[in-house]
Design an enzyme around this catalytic site. Structure first.
Site, PDB file in Angstrom:
ATOM      1  CE1 TYR A 175      26.114  15.300  75.870  1.00  0.00           C
ATOM      2  CE2 TYR A 175      24.696  13.421  76.362  1.00  0.00           C
ATOM      3  CZ  TYR A 175      25.467  14.143  75.473  1.00  0.00           C
ATOM      4  OH  TYR A 175      25.588  13.707  74.171  1.00  0.00           O
TER       5      TYR A 175
HETATM    6  N1  LIG Z   1      29.422   9.849  70.749  1.00  0.00           N
HETATM    7  C1  LIG Z   1      28.276   9.518  71.311  1.00  0.00           C
HETATM    8  O1  LIG Z   1      28.098   8.402  71.816  1.00  0.00           O
HETATM    9  C2  LIG Z   1      27.134  10.503  71.285  1.00  0.00           C
HETATM   10  C3  LIG Z   1      25.880  10.060  71.735  1.00  0.00           C
HETATM   11  C4  LIG Z   1      24.812  10.944  71.731  1.00  0.00           C
HETATM   12  C5  LIG Z   1      24.986  12.237  71.267  1.00  0.00           C
HETATM   13  N2  LIG Z   1      26.209  12.639  70.836  1.00  0.00           N
HETATM   14  C6  LIG Z   1      26.328  14.027  70.373  1.00  0.00           C
HETATM   15  O2  LIG Z   1      26.984  14.057  69.116  1.00  0.00           O
HETATM   16  C7  LIG Z   1      27.598  15.337  68.955  1.00  0.00           C
HETATM   17  C8  LIG Z   1      29.016  15.172  68.473  1.00  0.00           C
HETATM   18  O3  LIG Z   1      29.774  14.540  69.500  1.00  0.00           O
HETATM   19  P1  LIG Z   1      30.914  13.453  69.187  1.00  0.00           P
HETATM   20  O4  LIG Z   1      30.475  12.205  69.794  1.00  0.00           O
HETATM   21  O5  LIG Z   1      31.264  13.514  67.768  1.00  0.00           O
HETATM   22  O6  LIG Z   1      32.102  13.968  70.129  1.00  0.00           O
HETATM   23  P2  LIG Z   1      33.327  14.916  69.836  1.00  0.00           P
HETATM   24  O7  LIG Z   1      33.863  15.285  71.163  1.00  0.00           O
HETATM   25  O8  LIG Z   1      34.231  14.273  68.854  1.00  0.00           O
HETATM   26  O9  LIG Z   1      32.639  16.163  69.126  1.00  0.00           O
HETATM   27  C9  LIG Z   1      32.164  17.297  69.824  1.00  0.00           C
HETATM   28  C10 LIG Z   1      32.799  18.491  69.180  1.00  0.00           C
HETATM   29  O10 LIG Z   1      32.284  19.701  69.756  1.00  0.00           O
HETATM   30  C11 LIG Z   1      33.388  20.583  69.878  1.00  0.00           C
HETATM   31  N3  LIG Z   1      33.127  21.642  70.831  1.00  0.00           N
HETATM   32  C12 LIG Z   1      33.030  21.548  72.177  1.00  0.00           C
HETATM   33  N4  LIG Z   1      32.859  22.770  72.703  1.00  0.00           N
HETATM   34  C13 LIG Z   1      32.843  23.656  71.680  1.00  0.00           C
HETATM   35  C14 LIG Z   1      32.693  25.060  71.585  1.00  0.00           C
HETATM   36  N5  LIG Z   1      32.546  25.828  72.685  1.00  0.00           N
HETATM   37  N6  LIG Z   1      32.695  25.622  70.361  1.00  0.00           N
HETATM   38  C15 LIG Z   1      32.859  24.887  69.251  1.00  0.00           C
HETATM   39  N7  LIG Z   1      33.021  23.536  69.273  1.00  0.00           N
HETATM   40  C16 LIG Z   1      33.013  22.949  70.489  1.00  0.00           C
HETATM   41  C17 LIG Z   1      34.532  19.676  70.306  1.00  0.00           C
HETATM   42  O11 LIG Z   1      35.781  20.264  70.124  1.00  0.00           O
HETATM   43  C18 LIG Z   1      34.313  18.486  69.395  1.00  0.00           C
HETATM   44  O12 LIG Z   1      34.953  18.640  68.143  1.00  0.00           O
HETATM   45  C19 LIG Z   1      27.451  16.035  70.299  1.00  0.00           C
HETATM   46  O13 LIG Z   1      26.349  16.932  70.239  1.00  0.00           O
HETATM   47  C20 LIG Z   1      27.159  14.907  71.252  1.00  0.00           C
HETATM   48  O14 LIG Z   1      26.475  15.333  72.404  1.00  0.00           O
HETATM   49  C21 LIG Z   1      27.286  11.813  70.827  1.00  0.00           C
END
Ligand SMILES: NC(=O)c1ccc[n+]([C@@H]2O[C@H](COP(=O)([O-])OP(=O)(O)OC[C@H]3O[C@@H](n4cnc5c(N)ncnc54)[C@H](O)[C@@H]3O)[C@@H](O)[C@H]2O)c1
Length: 272
Positions: A175
């Site tokens: 990741y």
């Molecule tokens: N939540 C945290 O602490 C955190 C920290 C750092 C970065 N992020 C980043 O923030 C972004 C959003 O994540 P989040 O925390 O809202 O989690 P989340 O799991 O709610 O959102 C991720 C979304 O991506 C979608 N997804 C996964 N594979 C997919 C595909 N093949 N095609 C289309 N959609 C797909 C999932 O269904 C989900 O809706 C991500 O890039 C994540 O890496 C999150």
């Protein structure tokens, strides 16, 4: 709203105009918008006047989100999207332009979390899947979003990286590598298209209360431990990330290109 400027002689005396809605007239496409940061971004952008296209695989969730946004007077469209499938990304961008006539902004947000194991214990197929979603997904998105933006004079793209895209973290190396890759792609593509009017920036969220976070850290104890890594000793809400993306999509960031904004409460500065 117009704010009178201060009278200091070194300041430009012209009044400063603050736009009431910072995305009026813009069409914004969001990947992975069925939950978390992507869904919060859709709500925030509609409130700021944008027409929003939400893409993800879980179309039922997207349709509920669109119902919510349109019942509040917004314009929104749900599109089925798998970011690992080039044709799916191309079609989602095409559907966006067909419905709203233009593409001004995008948030490339879809991602999978890491497996939670030291590298020698990881499953190669899962690691490949993480690279497919987190890196190839951003690559496909940029590849189709940029021409659509160029067709109407330019735009702004926000790639969602992570605080793990600027520091290392144990047990999620795939990741972390994918998120460093997102930043490398952001900076390089910003150099390629800045002159043509497409800005490309990244945000690096710290711990944010979403499904991904809950799946990564399922117990309150684990979440409290990670929250303590932030000097602010708490975790962010999805809308905190949406607000940073809003800045990067709006004209307020018109001179910001190829950069990464850490939205992590200061976590990357050090854990002391
Ligand atoms: N939540 C945290 O602490 C955190 C920290 C750092 C970065 N992020 C980043 O923030 C972004 C959003 O994540 P989040 O925390 O809202 O989690 P989340 O799991 O709610 O959102 C991720 C979304 O991506 C979608 N997804 C996964 N594979 C997919 C595909 N093949 N095609 C289309 N959609 C797909 C999932 O269904 C989900 O809706 C991500 O890039 C994540 O890496 C999150």
């Amino acid at each position: 709203m117009t704010v009178a400027s201060t009278a200091h002689p070194n300041h430009n005396p012209a009044p400063v105009t603050i736009e009431a809605r910072r995305l009026d007239g813009k069409t914004i496409f969001i990947t992975g918008a069925s939950s978390g940061i992507g869904a919060a971004a859709a709500r925030r952008f509609v409130a700021e006047g944008a027409d929003v296209v939400v893409g993800a695989r879980r179309i039922d969730r997207l349709e509920s989100l669109v119902d919510e946004l349109t019942s509040e007077g917004g314009n929104a469209l749900a599109v089925h999207l798998d970011v690992t499938d080039e044709a799916s990304v191309a079609k989602a961008v095409q559907d966006t332009v067909e419905r709203f006539g233009r593409l001004d902004g995008a948030v490339n947000n879809a991602a999978l979390s890491g497996a939670g194991a030291p590298i020698v214990d990881t499953d190669s197929d899962y690691v490949r899947q993480v690279f497919d979603v987190n890196l190839m997904g951003v690559y496909f998105s940029l590849k189709y979003e940029i021409p659509a933006m160029l067709a109407t004079g330019g735009g702004s793209i926000v790639n969602v990286s992570s605080v793990g895209g600027i520091i290392g973290m144990p047990n999620i190396s795939e990741y972390i590598a994918s998120k460093w890759g997102v930043i490398g792609m952001t900076k390089s593509v910003a150099l390629e298209y800045g002159g043509a009017g497409v800005r490309v920036n990244a945000i690096a969220p710290g711990s944010t209360k979403t499904d991904m976070y809950d799946a990564w850290l399922p117990t309150p104890e684990a979440q409290a431990k990670v929250a303590a890594y932030s000097p602010m000793n708490q975790i962010a809400l999805p809308d905190d990330m949406a607000r940073v993306a809003l800045f990067l999509l709006s004209e307020e960031s018109r001179w910001t290109n190829g950069t990464v904004i850490a939205a992590d409460g200061g976590q990357h500065v050090g854990c002391f």
